[in-house]
Structures are given as structure tokens and as C-alpha cells.
Design a protein around this motif. Structure first.
Motif, PDB file in Angstrom:
ATOM      1  N   LEU A  64       0.583  -1.025   0.098  1.00 40.10           N
ATOM      2  CA  LEU A  64       0.216   0.163  -0.120  1.00 40.10           C
ATOM      3  C   LEU A  64       0.493   0.982   0.248  1.00 40.10           C
ATOM      4  N   THR A  65       0.479   1.991  -1.176  1.00 36.62           N
ATOM      5  CA  THR A  65       0.948   3.791  -0.764  1.00 36.62           C
ATOM      6  C   THR A  65       0.238   4.424  -0.743  1.00 36.62           C
ATOM      7  N   LEU A  66       1.176   5.418   0.770  1.00 34.15           N
ATOM      8  CA  LEU A  66       0.079   6.211   1.168  1.00 34.15           C
ATOM      9  C   LEU A  66       0.953   7.668   0.804  1.00 34.15           C
ATOM     10  N   LEU A  67      -0.021   8.552   0.467  1.00 34.35           N
ATOM     11  CA  LEU A  67       0.838  10.106  -0.564  1.00 34.35           C
ATOM     12  C   LEU A  67       0.247  11.061   0.986  1.00 34.35           C
ATOM     13  N   TYR A  68       1.291  12.044   0.731  1.00 37.12           N
ATOM     14  CA  TYR A  68       0.906  13.405   1.390  1.00 37.12           C
ATOM     15  C   TYR A  68       0.902  14.474   0.436  1.00 37.12           C
ATOM     16  N   PRO A  69      -0.003  15.225   0.063  1.00 37.30           N
ATOM     17  CA  PRO A  69      -0.408  15.959  -1.466  1.00 37.30           C
ATOM     18  C   PRO A  69       1.006  16.348  -1.605  1.00 37.30           C
ATOM     19  N   ARG A  70       0.839  17.227  -2.318  1.00 41.70           N
ATOM     20  CA  ARG A  70       2.249  17.997  -2.772  1.00 41.70           C
ATOM     21  C   ARG A  70       1.398  19.384  -3.521  1.00 41.70           C
ATOM     22  N   TRP A  71       0.540  18.932  -4.386  1.00 43.86           N
ATOM     23  CA  TRP A  71      -0.185  20.007  -5.171  1.00 43.86           C
ATOM     24  C   TRP A  71      -1.059  20.571  -4.622  1.00 43.86           C
ATOM     25  N   GLU A  72      -1.571  22.129  -4.472  1.00 45.96           N
ATOM     26  CA  GLU A  72      -2.197  22.638  -3.227  1.00 45.96           C
ATOM     27  C   GLU A  72      -3.224  23.154  -4.538  1.00 45.96           C
ATOM     28  N   THR A  73      -4.430  22.966  -4.032  1.00 47.48           N
ATOM     29  CA  THR A  73      -5.486  23.435  -5.669  1.00 47.48           C
ATOM     30  C   THR A  73      -5.639  24.847  -6.317  1.00 47.48           C
ATOM     31  N   HIS A  78       6.930  12.099  -0.938  1.00 49.30           N
ATOM     32  CA  HIS A  78       5.444  12.152  -0.132  1.00 49.30           C
ATOM     33  C   HIS A  78       4.747  11.291  -0.502  1.00 49.30           C
ATOM     34  N   ALA A  79       5.934  10.133  -1.063  1.00 50.27           N
ATOM     35  CA  ALA A  79       5.044   8.743  -0.687  1.00 50.27           C
ATOM     36  C   ALA A  79       5.688   7.425   0.291  1.00 50.27           C
ATOM     37  N   PHE A  80       4.330   7.459   1.031  1.00 48.81           N
ATOM     38  CA  PHE A  80       5.172   6.504   2.314  1.00 48.81           C
ATOM     39  C   PHE A  80       4.463   5.047   1.627  1.00 48.81           C
ATOM     40  N   HIS A  81       5.718   3.582   1.252  1.00 50.58           N
ATOM     41  CA  HIS A  81       4.959   2.225   1.356  1.00 50.58           C
ATOM     42  C   HIS A  81       4.652   1.532   2.600  1.00 50.58           C
ATOM     43  N   VAL A  82       4.073   0.635   2.947  1.00 52.38           N
ATOM     44  CA  VAL A  82       3.731  -0.499   3.680  1.00 52.38           C
ATOM     45  C   VAL A  82       2.810  -1.882   2.990  1.00 52.38           C
ATOM     46  N   ASP A  83       3.422  -2.277   4.241  1.00 53.90           N
ATOM     47  CA  ASP A  83       2.903  -3.571   3.529  1.00 53.90           C
ATOM     48  C   ASP A  83       1.791  -3.678   4.747  1.00 53.90           C
ATOM     49  N   VAL A  84       0.771  -4.828   3.749  1.00 52.37           N
ATOM     50  CA  VAL A  84      -0.779  -4.530   4.710  1.00 52.37           C
ATOM     51  C   VAL A  84      -0.476  -6.158   5.413  1.00 52.37           C
ATOM     52  N   PRO A  85      -0.540  -6.447   6.179  1.00 54.21           N
ATOM     53  CA  PRO A  85      -0.891  -7.782   7.279  1.00 54.21           C
ATOM     54  C   PRO A  85      -1.914  -8.198   6.469  1.00 54.21           C
ATOM     55  N   ALA A  86      -2.027 -10.149   6.225  1.00 51.62           N
ATOM     56  CA  ALA A  86      -3.536 -10.317   5.918  1.00 51.62           C
ATOM     57  C   ALA A  86      -4.552 -10.121   7.381  1.00 51.62           C
ATOM     58  N   GLY A  87      -5.680 -10.615   6.141  1.00 51.62           N
ATOM     59  CA  GLY A  87      -6.277 -10.258   7.746  1.00 51.62           C
ATOM     60  C   GLY A  87      -6.995  -8.570   8.370  1.00 51.62           C
ATOM     61  N   ALA A  88      -6.001  -7.407   7.728  1.00 48.13           N
ATOM     62  CA  ALA A  88      -6.242  -6.340   8.004  1.00 48.13           C
ATOM     63  C   ALA A  88      -7.579  -5.420   7.390  1.00 48.13           C
ATOM     64  N   PRO A 119      -4.470   7.052  -0.310  1.00 52.34           N
ATOM     65  CA  PRO A 119      -4.467   5.381  -1.008  1.00 52.34           C
ATOM     66  C   PRO A 119      -3.897   6.209  -2.211  1.00 52.34           C
ATOM     67  N   ALA A 120      -2.500   5.878  -3.260  1.00 50.27           N
ATOM     68  CA  ALA A 120      -2.481   6.328  -4.045  1.00 50.27           C
ATOM     69  C   ALA A 120      -3.014   5.349  -4.623  1.00 50.27           C
ATOM     70  N   GLY A 121      -3.231   5.992  -6.649  1.00 50.75           N
ATOM     71  CA  GLY A 121      -3.827   4.669  -7.299  1.00 50.75           C
ATOM     72  C   GLY A 121      -5.308   5.179  -7.353  1.00 50.75           C
ATOM     73  N   HIS A 122      -5.985   5.484  -6.469  1.00 52.45           N
ATOM     74  CA  HIS A 122      -7.361   6.642  -6.494  1.00 52.45           C
ATOM     75  C   HIS A 122      -7.420   8.378  -7.458  1.00 52.45           C
ATOM     76  N   PRO A 123      -8.621   8.378  -7.630  1.00 57.28           N
ATOM     77  CA  PRO A 123      -8.794   9.766  -7.731  1.00 57.28           C
ATOM     78  C   PRO A 123      -9.520  10.318  -6.904  1.00 57.28           C
ATOM     79  N   VAL A 124      -9.342  11.679  -6.546  1.00 53.50           N
ATOM     80  CA  VAL A 124      -9.451  12.469  -4.800  1.00 53.50           C
ATOM     81  C   VAL A 124     -10.889  12.020  -4.908  1.00 53.50           C
ATOM     82  N   ARG A 125     -11.889  12.194  -6.211  1.00 54.52           N
ATOM     83  CA  ARG A 125     -13.475  12.001  -6.196  1.00 54.52           C
ATOM     84  C   ARG A 125     -13.891  10.875  -6.027  1.00 54.52           C
ATOM     85  N   ASP A 126     -12.778   9.979  -6.280  1.00 55.31           N
ATOM     86  CA  ASP A 126     -13.834   8.970  -5.305  1.00 55.31           C
ATOM     87  C   ASP A 126     -13.782   8.283  -4.175  1.00 55.31           C
TER      88      ASP A 126
END
Length: 624
Positions: free
Chosen positions: A57-66, A100-110, A146-153
Motif C-alpha cells: 500500500l502506498t500512502l501519499l502526502y499531498p504535494r500540489w495545492e488546489t 511524498h509517498a510512503f510504502h507499507v505492507d498490509v498484513p493478512a486480515g487487516a 491511498p495512491a492509485g485512486h482519484p480524489v473524487r472517488d
């Protein structure tokens, strides 16, 4: 490019595409912000992000302000990041290319991961996000997504804990309040970030009307006396809402908050646009010392217009899917330039700024843009790239380097477009008609963003539908030219011309005060700040040619001790006695004799003989 570098870039690209695949967008992210530590100006964040299964899972900290048109969110202000699942800490890895991207491995059952961190807001006066009596919650600085998803979703359920005695304002819809904690209705991540919250001890609100899409004025101040707004001032702001709604014939929002901070401790003298709100950072005396606020009387109008131009209708190259994808700024001459133009016009139509003062403000724009030798190498079109490399960097030689000239030169460009429409249609069409067709909006959705992207061709086509003309060639020439031919055509078509006299207008005087410098730029080509320190020097102007440099300290004027009055008088008499300055340069005494005999020169507009006065019709209030 080395092999290691290629691997890192490929890893980052794959991360953006794949690592977010494990995020579950069917459930809302929950975001809790604690803003009670005003002593240290620290915001504490607790966030829960649903996941659909195990894996990367990649978590993003915003970089571009609206609304900044640049990657201005500083990840350096994020600290103390701890990620857990069911109370157990997960190791994370910052991406070595996209920091601005942080990578983690999500364990089973989470079912979700939890992130805890602090946002360490600025601690220097002038850039504060939090003081003892006032704070702003800029959500883009206080979340991961989470990366990979439009912020409108992505949906977010946010809450905010305030210091005791604080009252919050803003456009976000509330779900409830428990003591000092506000819970906001779940909303799209895009909408959340486009809805900053302000809070303070001294708050006042007023209804500004809005014909079914209400507009509210939210005032926050360091001191309660700054909140004193007169009935006439409120009437002017209500007229602004009326005139703007008549211009666009509809609203792209369901409600709107004009947020105004009246403080010198936090940022002052600027604004930020949003679809359902506008941030207007003004001085404590904006309402109580109204006679000295000429420079900023169109700011609220400017940010309000952005609800239509910039937020609802947005340049296609700026409509990114998330807050970390780079955007392009090539249409800022429309986004900002046209908005700046309408800010001037609507402030006049609403009576916030008088007709003569409006002409005097236009004279300042015209004079400044005419005195831009930098146009010889840097076009107006190229200036739209400025936010990408200029933000956060000082510009010493603004007339040569040019910086964000799409604002003032945009005013002159769109004035000419408006006058061309009026001239070629015999007065039956104007830029008002363009506003009504190009920015026409259906009823605004509740809780969501309404965005219709536009392109250069869309702008040209809409204008051509009003008045047939080669608008593409017209704009291309104006954007790419390296001379100032045609720069003031809009003034001429409106029936005015730029002149210089030896007496400054009140608008010029107030601009001097706001800039903190004696401005003799149109005469000997310099401005002088406190203590006789030279603030600016006109490129290749008289002072430049005499060897005067930025940062020099003027010690004497024609042999007498420096004062602003002495320098002004010396320039007034320059045709009789040349101006000689005694300077301190790098600790040494230097004499500069300025070759100039033109006297004092201050810009203003005057009626051009033999031309119709189209300015009167432009600035007249719109009728129902």
C-alpha cells in the motif's frame, strides 16, 4: 542516467499505479485533527484508511495545492509518522524518488491501517497557521491518502477539535458538535481539501444574500474591534454578490462562505479560491480604516469570481486526478488574468471602489506592464510557468525577470477583448455575454464538486460565437509577442490613454504604503525603503545606468542627509540640478550621479479625444 536511478524511477511509477490497488474505496477514510496546541502551533492527526486485503500500500502526502498552481505543500512539515494495524506498528518506507509517498505492507486480515502524525505548522509571524486567537485548518497538510485512486472517488469523514472558546467557520457541511469537537458530514476527499476551516476567538458572520444559493461573510480577527463593519460596507458586499450573480446568471455552488481574516500575524494581503468558499487575508484595519484600503478592495470579488472561473470551469491541464500529479499552468492568463479583470470591474459595479479609483488602479497596471523590458526575452505566455519555479524564491529584478504578470497584463488583455467585442458588435455584445455563456452552470450538487474543464480552443470558440474574429491568432500573438505594441489597445478602445504627471493619485500613494517604499520607478528608476535602502532598480533605467544597485543605502541627496522628502524634491528639480546620491555599498562610500531631467512622473488615465467612452458602460452596475 545510471541503472540505480532508472530502477528507482520505475519503482516510483509502478507504486503510483499498483500500490494503491489494495485500498478499499467503498468505506470512508476517517480523519481526526486536534488543533488545541496553540502554544506550540502543532496539529495532531489521527487517520484510519480502509484496505481491501493484504499486500503493498502506498500512502501519499499531498504535494500540489488546489489553488497554488505549484507543488507547494511541504512534506517537511509532517513529523512523527506512525502506522499501525490493530494496534501493532507497521514499518514504512519513504519512496527515495517521490518523498511524498510512503510504502507499507498490509498484513493478512487487516481491514484498515491507522496513521498518526503531527503537522508542524509555521512558527514565524506572517506565515502562521495558528496563533493564540486564530487558526486555519488546511486539510491538504493534515492527511495521507491511498495512491492509485482519484480524489473524487475517496470519501472522508473528518472531525476537528478546537481550543476552548474558538468558533469555526467554512463551507464544509457539519454533522454534529460535541463540546469543542466538530464532526463534518462525510464528503469527497476533493471537496474536503477544497473546504478549509478557519476558527478563532473573535468571529462575526453576516448574510450577503445569494438568491437560493446563500453567501455568508465570515470575519475572524485578532481583536474584536477589527470586526466592526458598517452598514454601508455590508451593503457594498451584498451588491457585489448581486452584481456577480447577474454577471454569471447562476451559481456553481449550493452555498458559499467569504472567509476574511483580519490579522497581521497570519498571512495578509492575498487570497485563495475554492468552489464554495474564498480565503481573503486582509489587514486588521480593512473595515475600520477603509479609506486606506484601495489596493485590496477587489480581493473578495476576485476570490468570489474564482468559484466560476478556476474551480467550476477549470483549465483542462489543471484538472488532475489527485493532489500529487503535476499540472500545467498555460491558461493562467484566463484562470487568473480574466478573474483579476472581473475583480476590478465588479468592485466598481458594486460600489466597493469608486469609478475614478478604478481608473487609477488600471493606470497602475498599465504603467507597470509598459515598463517591462523583460518582455523582450520572456513572453506573457511564458510567465504562466512562473509558479512552477518562482514560488518561494525572491525576484530581485521583477521588471526584467517578470513574475506572474498574467495578473496585471491579463487585466489589460481582457479589457481589450471586452472592448473589441463592444466595438465590433456595435455595442450589442461584451465580455458579460461571454461570462453568461461560457460559465453557465446547472444547479450545484450537494456535497460534491462540479467541474467542467476548458481548453484554449474552447475559449476561442465561445468568443467566436459572440463576435466572429480570429481569436486564436489574436491570443497567440498577445501571449508570444516580445514587444509592447498593442499592450494598451484596450484602454484606447475604451476611450482612455496612459499619461504621467507630477502628482501621484491616491491609488499610487496607497500602493507605495502597501509596498513599504518610496516609488520613483517611473522617474529615476528606483524605489527606496526604510533607512534609505534601495529596494528596486529599474532595469537599464537612469539609476541602473548610474551604478545604483539593489541593497545600496542612500546616505545623502545632493550633499544633504537622505530623507524621502529630500529625494522627492531632488527629482522634482532634476532638470535644474542633477540628482547626485551618496551611497553606502558593501561598507564603502560611493557617489552616483543620475543622468535624468524628467522630473516626477506618476501614472494616471485621461480621456482620449475623439474616442467614445466605453469605460462608463463597462463599470455601470448591471440591471436585472
Amino acid at each position: 542516467m545510471g541503472l540505480k536511478r532508472r530502477v528507482l524511477l520505475l519503482s516510483a511509477a509502478l507504486g503510483a499505479l499498483c500500490h494503491g490497488a489494495w485500498a478499499d474505496t467503498s468505506d470512508a477514510l476517517t480523519l481526526s485533527v486536534d488543533a488545541t496546541d496553540t502554544a506550540h502551533r502543532i496539529f495532531t492527526v489521527h487517520e484510519t484508511i480502509p484496505v481491501a486485503g493484504p499486500g503493498p500500500l502506498t500512502l501519499l502526502y499531498p504535494r500540489w495545492e488546489t489553488a497554488s498552481h505549484a507543488p507547494t505543500v511541504a512534506v517537511a512539515d509532517l513529523a512523527g509518522l506512525v502506522i499501525t494495524v490493530d494496534g501493532k506498528r507497521l514499518p514504512w518506507q519513504r519512496d527515495p524518488v517521490d518523498v511524498h509517498a510512503f510504502h507499507v505492507d498490509v498484513p493478512a486480515g487487516a481491514l484498515a491501517v491507522t496513521a498518526d502524525f503531527q503537522y508542524l505548522s509555521p512558527t514565524r509571524t506572517g506565515a502562521l497557521a495558528m496563533t493564540r486567537d486564530l487558526l486555519t485548518v488546511q486539510w491538504q497538510s493534515m492527511l495521507l491518502y491511498p495512491a492509485g485512486h482519484p480524489v473524487r472517488d475517496l470519501t472522508v469523514a473528518a472531525s476537528l477539535r478546537l481550543p476552548p472558546g474558538f468558533q469555526a467557520v467554512g463551507a464544509l457541511d457539519r454533522q454534529g458538535t460535541d463540546g469543542d469537537t466538530i464532526t463534518y458530514a462525510p464528503t469527497l476527499l476533493e471537496t474536503l481539501v477544497d473546504g478549509p476551516v478557519y476558527a478563532g476567538r473573535h468571529v462575526a458572520q453576516a448574510d450577503l444574500g445569494g438568491d437560493g444559493a446563500p453567501v455568508r461573510l465570515d470575519l475572524l480577527a485578532d481583536r474584536p474591534d477589527s470586526l466592526a463593519v458598517t452598514p454601508d460596507q455590508l451593503a457594498g458586499l451584498r451588491a457585489l454578490v448581486t452584481q456577480t450573480r447577474r454577471l454569471f446568471r447562476g451559481a456553481p455552488y449550493d452555498h458559499y462562505d467569504a472567509i476574511v481574516t483580519l490579522t497581521d500575524l497570519m498571512q495578509s494581503g492575498g487570497g485563495v479560491e475554492h468552489l464554495r468558499s474564498g480565503e481573503n487575508m486582509l489587514s486588521p484595519g480593512y473595515f475600520t480604516d477603509a479609506a486606506h484600503q484601495l489596493t485590496y478592495l477587489d480581493l473578495i470579488a476576485h476570490e468570489y469570481v474564482h468559484a466560476w472561473n478556476g474551480r467550476y470551469r477549470q483549465p483542462a491541464d489543471m484538472a488532475a486526478a489527485d493532489f500529487n500529479t503535476p499540472t500545467r499552468d498555460g491558461l493562467l492568463w484566463v484562470y487568473e488574468g480574466l478573474t483579476q479583470y472581473w475583480g476590478h470591474v465588479l468592485a466598481a459595479r458594486a460600489g466597493l471602489r469608486g469609478g475614478q479609483d478604478t481608473l487609477d488602479m488600471l493606470a497602475l497596471d498599465a504603467a507597470a506592464m509598459q515598463a517591462r523590458p523583460g518582455r523582450s526575452w520572456k513572453s506573457l505566455g511564458d510567465s504562466t510557468n512562473d509558479p512552477l519555479f518562482d514560488i518561494g524564491h525572491a525576484v530581485s529584478w521583477r521588471d526584467w525577470q517578470r513574475r506572474e504578470d498574467y495578473y496585471p497584463e491579463g487585466v489589460l488583455l481582457w479589457l481589450d477583448v471586452d472592448m473589441l467585442l463592444r466595438e465590433k458588435s456595435g455595442g450589442t455584445k461584451s465580455l458579460d455575454d461571454f461570462a453568461r455563456s461560457f460559465f453557465a452552470s446547472p444547479p450545484a450538487p450537494v456535497g460534491g464538486q462540479l467541474i467542467r474543464p476548458y481548453t484554449f480552443d474552447d475559449v476561442c470558440s465561445a468568443l467566436n460565437a459572440l463576435v466572429p474574429y480570429d481569436w486564436a491568432a489574436y491570443f497567440t500573438h498577445r501571449l508570444e509577442t516580445h514587444d509592447d505594441a498593442g499592450l494598451l489597445d484596450g484602454l484606447a478602445r475604451a476611450g482612455y490613454r496612459l499619461v504621467f504627471t507630477d502628482t501621484p493619485t491616491e491609488a499610487f500613494r496607497q500602493a507605495e504604503v502597501d509596498g513599504g517604499a518610496l516609488d520613483l520607478g517611473y522617474a529615476i528608476g528606483l524605489s527606496v525603503g526604510k533607512g534609505g535602502v534601495v529596494r528596486t532598480v529599474a532595469w537599464q533605467g537612469p539609476a541602473f545606468r548610474a551604478g545604483v544597485g539593489i541593497g545600496n543605502r542612500i546616505q545623502t541627496v545632493n550633499g544633504a542627509p537622505y530623507t524621502a522628502e529630500a529625494l522627492t524634491q531632488a527629482v522634482r528639480n532634476a532638470a535644474i540640478t542633477p540628482v547626485t546620491l551618496g551611497l553606502e555599498v558593501d561598507g564603502q562610500a560611493v557617489t552616483a550621479r543620475i543622468d535624468y531631467a524628467g522630473g516626477l512622473r506618476y501614472p494616471r488615465l485621461e480621456r482620449a479625444k475623439g474616442r467614445p467612452d466605453r469605460m462608463a458602460a463597462l463599470l455601470a452596475p448591471l440591471k436585472d
